[in-house]
Design an enzyme around this catalytic site. Structure first.
Site, PDB file in Angstrom:
ATOM      1  N   CYS A   1       0.496  -1.552   0.539  1.00 48.63           N
ATOM      2  CA  CYS A   1      -0.388  -0.039   0.547  1.00 48.63           C
ATOM      3  C   CYS A   1       0.855   1.541  -0.024  1.00 48.63           C
ATOM      4  O   CYS A   1       0.407   2.379  -0.101  1.00 48.63           O
ATOM      5  CB  CYS A   1      -1.305   0.470   0.816  1.00 48.63           C
ATOM      6  SG  CYS A   1      -2.195  -1.147   1.458  1.00 48.63           S
TER       7      CYS A   1
ATOM      8  N   CYS B   1     -11.907   0.843   4.620  1.00 53.01           N
ATOM      9  CA  CYS B   1     -11.584   2.018   3.089  1.00 53.01           C
ATOM     10  C   CYS B   1     -12.014   0.730   2.143  1.00 53.01           C
ATOM     11  O   CYS B   1     -11.758   0.198   2.200  1.00 53.01           O
ATOM     12  CB  CYS B   1      -9.840   2.764   2.596  1.00 53.01           C
ATOM     13  SG  CYS B   1      -9.438   0.794   2.390  1.00 53.01           S
TER      14      CYS B   1
END
Length: 395
Positions: free
Chosen positions: A82, A215
């Site tokens: 990420c 998210c």
């Protein structure tokens, strides 16, 4: 490494849900075109490129960039989970600062699938395989919870157990994110939700997490053109935003021993990276008034406040309840809406942070502008692990 590294141009496309986006080639090429236009140069001036993505075959970076130009420059593909986008920016900055190149592209994109993150490979060890017993030991009661939710939710629960943090506090983070995203035309979710809305959403882990605290999987792309100050002046480019300091860290031994979910999700990586950036830049956490941080889950945003030194360890709940994480408070966190509302296309996230903070420092962020801003910080985390913290400033 004495020359200033300037952020000359940034580009970003609106983030979308999986299945609703163009291909990664189209998204990457469009973000690159926007960054070049913003910088005011043609692709022929770019001397090197770093292209970041997680879910794709080899040389996807070339495939996307070739849509804009084929000049034979070095193109390096980057995958750091990420934190991929900010790792591409880290490499681009280093290339300029070292004198290896004068004008470098950092590009990030992701064409994602619906659902929770998972490995595409089932015939080899998963990343962090040797450390999975930590998760299994500390979250044994959540064996049926999807891996990422179990991991970050477990870290949030540990904070709740140690400091008395309430689940409603994580919900308040998500509500804050929605208020910020409402002013961002590039965000995926612009609907404002309340703390109560978040608490009443689908329960993913009783007492720990609802769906809105995570998210969404997202598709998108973002890009930045970085250059030396000399190059910028030679070509008449703007020089008003620079990278003051940057650090990339990986897991220290304490991430896994003694067993702690807070440590496991990168607390020490973030703490170490932030400390290095404070030392390099000469600014401390008390000087930071705007930060784009890695809120893949509301739980991680809370932990990151403490890791970055924005509040005392154990003091994040008070920081939130006092309103010090939003407009009118001490530090405006994720003015873009963050990953929770803006979206999280893995390869693009770190460069989307760069896009937001560049506009904030230019004073061109519109309704979400943080007034009087001179420095701003970005935090981008990838388990596996890597954490990049960047300090941007007005030149």
């Amino acid at each position: 490494m004495s020359d200033k590294v300037i952020v000359a141009g940034v580009g970003m496309i609106p983030f979308t849900k999986p299945g609703a986006s163009p291909s990664y080639t189209d998204m990457g090429a469009e973000a690159l075109r926007q960054a070049l236009k913003d910088a005011g140069i043609g692709y022929d001036k770019v001397q090197m490129a770093f292209a970041g993505y997680v879910y794709g075959d080899s040389t996807c970076g070339q495939t996307a960039i070739y849509e804009v130009g084929q000049t034979g420059i070095p193109i390096v593909n980057v995958n750091n989970n990420c934190s991929t986008g900010s790792t591409a920016l880290y490499l681009a900055r280093a290339a300029v600062a070292s004198g290896q190149a004068d004008c470098v592209l950092a590009l990030g994109f992701e064409q994602m699938r619906p659902g929770s993150l998972k490995s595409n490979w089932d015939d080899r060890p998963v990343t962090r395989a040797r450390f999975l017993p930590v998760v299994e030991q500390l979250t044994a009661d959540a064996a049926n919870v999807p891996g990422p939710l179990r991991t970050f939710g477990g870290a949030g629960r540990e904070h709740m157990q140690k400091y008395g943090t309430k689940m409603e506090t994580f919900a308040a983070i998500r509500a804050k994110a929605s208020r910020h995203a409402a002013n961002n035309p590039l965000a995926l979710f612009k609907k404002v939700v309340t703390t109560e809305d978040v608490m009443n959403d689908v329960v993913m882990w009783p007492g720990v997490m609802t769906r809105l605290m995570a998210c969404p999987p997202t598709c998108g792309a973002a890009a930045a053109i970085v250059c030396s100050e000399k190059f910028a002046k030679q070509h008449g480019l703007r020089t008003d935003v620079q990278i003051l300091a940057q650090s990339l860290t990986t897991d220290p031994a304490v991430s896994f021993d003694p067993p702690s979910m807070i440590s496991y999700v990168g607390f020490q990586m973030a703490q170490n990276a932030a400390q290095k950036v404070y030392e390099q830049s000469g600014f401390g956490p008390e000087d930071v008034r705007a930060v784009e941080l890695h809120d893949c889950f509301a739980h991680n945003e809370l932990l990151t406040y403490e890791a970055l030194g924005l509040c005392p360890i154990g003091g994040a709940e008070k920081f939130i309840l006092d309103g010090d994480n939003t407009y009118g408070g001490k530090v405006i966190t994720n003015p873009s809406g963050g990953l929770l509302s803006k979206g999280h296309p893995l390869g693009a996230t770190g460069l989307a942070q760069c896009y937001e903070l560049t506009h904030q420092l230019r004073g061109t962020a519109g309704a979400r502008q943080v007034e009087g801003l001179n420095i701003a910080m970005a935090h981008n985390l990838g388990l596996g692990g890597a954490c990049v913290v960047t300090m941007f400033g007005k030149n």
